[in-house]
Scaffold this active site. Structure first.
Site, PDB file in Angstrom:
ATOM      1  N   HIS A  32       4.220  -1.718  -5.857  1.00 30.48           N
ATOM      2  CA  HIS A  32       3.934   0.105  -5.373  1.00 30.48           C
ATOM      3  C   HIS A  32       3.330   0.070  -4.540  1.00 30.48           C
ATOM      4  CE1 HIS A  32       1.449   3.723  -7.365  1.00 30.48           C
ATOM      5  NE2 HIS A  32       2.289   4.543  -6.464  1.00 30.48           N
ATOM      6  N   GLU A  81       3.375   5.489   1.829  1.00 24.98           N
ATOM      7  CA  GLU A  81       2.975   4.021   1.585  1.00 24.98           C
ATOM      8  C   GLU A  81       2.612   3.415   3.046  1.00 24.98           C
ATOM      9  OE1 GLU A  81       2.048   2.322  -1.332  1.00 24.98           O
ATOM     10  OE2 GLU A  81       2.659   3.761  -1.575  1.00 24.98           O
ATOM     11  N   HIS A  85      -1.591   3.639   3.153  1.00 25.38           N
ATOM     12  CA  HIS A  85      -2.450   2.555   3.221  1.00 25.38           C
ATOM     13  C   HIS A  85      -2.084   1.483   4.310  1.00 25.38           C
ATOM     14  CE1 HIS A  85      -2.964   3.786  -0.522  1.00 25.38           C
ATOM     15  NE2 HIS A  85      -1.610   4.532  -0.835  1.00 25.38           N
TER      16      HIS A  85
END
Length: 216
Positions: A32, A81, A85
């Site tokens: 993930h 992502e 992040h």
């Protein structure tokens, strides 16, 4: 930020949460994301560029697929992502480019080998239930640290929760550590993970746990 969460999700559960475009989800744990705690969207000018990870493409599609959207050409999941992040993780030298960030996550995935570990201890997708404490104990014994396990709470009429996500924690030196959160450490990453109207939350040790082999 102090540590990294490396999240694996179970594609069948992800599809159960939001079956908009799920076709034949992989029957193995996929990535993930790799998330620094307490940091998001650290550099809005550092745009995702898929050509930087072209060498990683076949591994990315296999181990880090966009479970909800089955088209192989989609890169939105990876872009999300990276933006949210990766730009924060990039303060570490070993993660300071898109190639390093995604490449290191793929390396950690192979190193942890969650699929292999669960099979070794006899935990596999099934139509019967598991005890959450047994799953936890198996993982803790195998890895020597306590991961964070998230479930989809029982729906109306169900008695069991459904396992959905397992997160491993790493120090900035990329050493595995337990994911226990200290009381004084408020952590927005602990917020439940939402998809549509369903959300994952930390599993309840007392509920029977379903590890589904197909989307119901």
């Amino acid at each position: 930020w102090k540590k990294l969460y490396f999240a694996h999700h179970w594609p069948v559960t992800v599809c159960k949460m939001d079956a908009n475009d799920c076709h034949d989800p992989p029957k193995y744990w996929t990535i993930h994301g790799l998330w620094p705690d307490r940091a998001e969207d650290c550099n809005r000018t550092w745009h995702f560029n898929v050509s930087e990870i072209k060498d990683l493409m076949s591994d990315m599609r296999h181990y880090w697929p966009d479970v909800l959207h089955s088209s192989l050409n989609r890169t939105q999941f990876w872009k999300h992502e990276w933006d949210k992040h990766g730009t924060c993780a990039a303060t570490l030298e070993v993660l300071n480019s898109q190639k390093k960030y995604f490449g290191k996550a793929l390396e950690l995935y192979q190193h942890i080998d969650l699929n292999g570990c669960l099979l070794k201890v006899g935990i596999k997708p099934s139509s019967s239930y598991y005890e959450m404490t047994a799953i936890k104990e198996a993982l803790t014994t195998f890895y020597g640290v306590t991961p964070k396990i998230q479930c989809l709470p029982p729906e109306e009429g169900e008695k069991a929760q459904t396992i959905g996500q397992i997160e491993f924690c790493f120090t900035k030196e990329l050493q595995l550590v337990s994911c226990t959160v200290l009381r004084d450490e408020s952590n927005p990453m602990q917020a439940p993970w939402k998809l549509g109207t369903s959300e994952l939350s930390v599993c309840d040790d007392t509920l029977p746990t379903y590890y589904p082999s197909e989307v119901q």
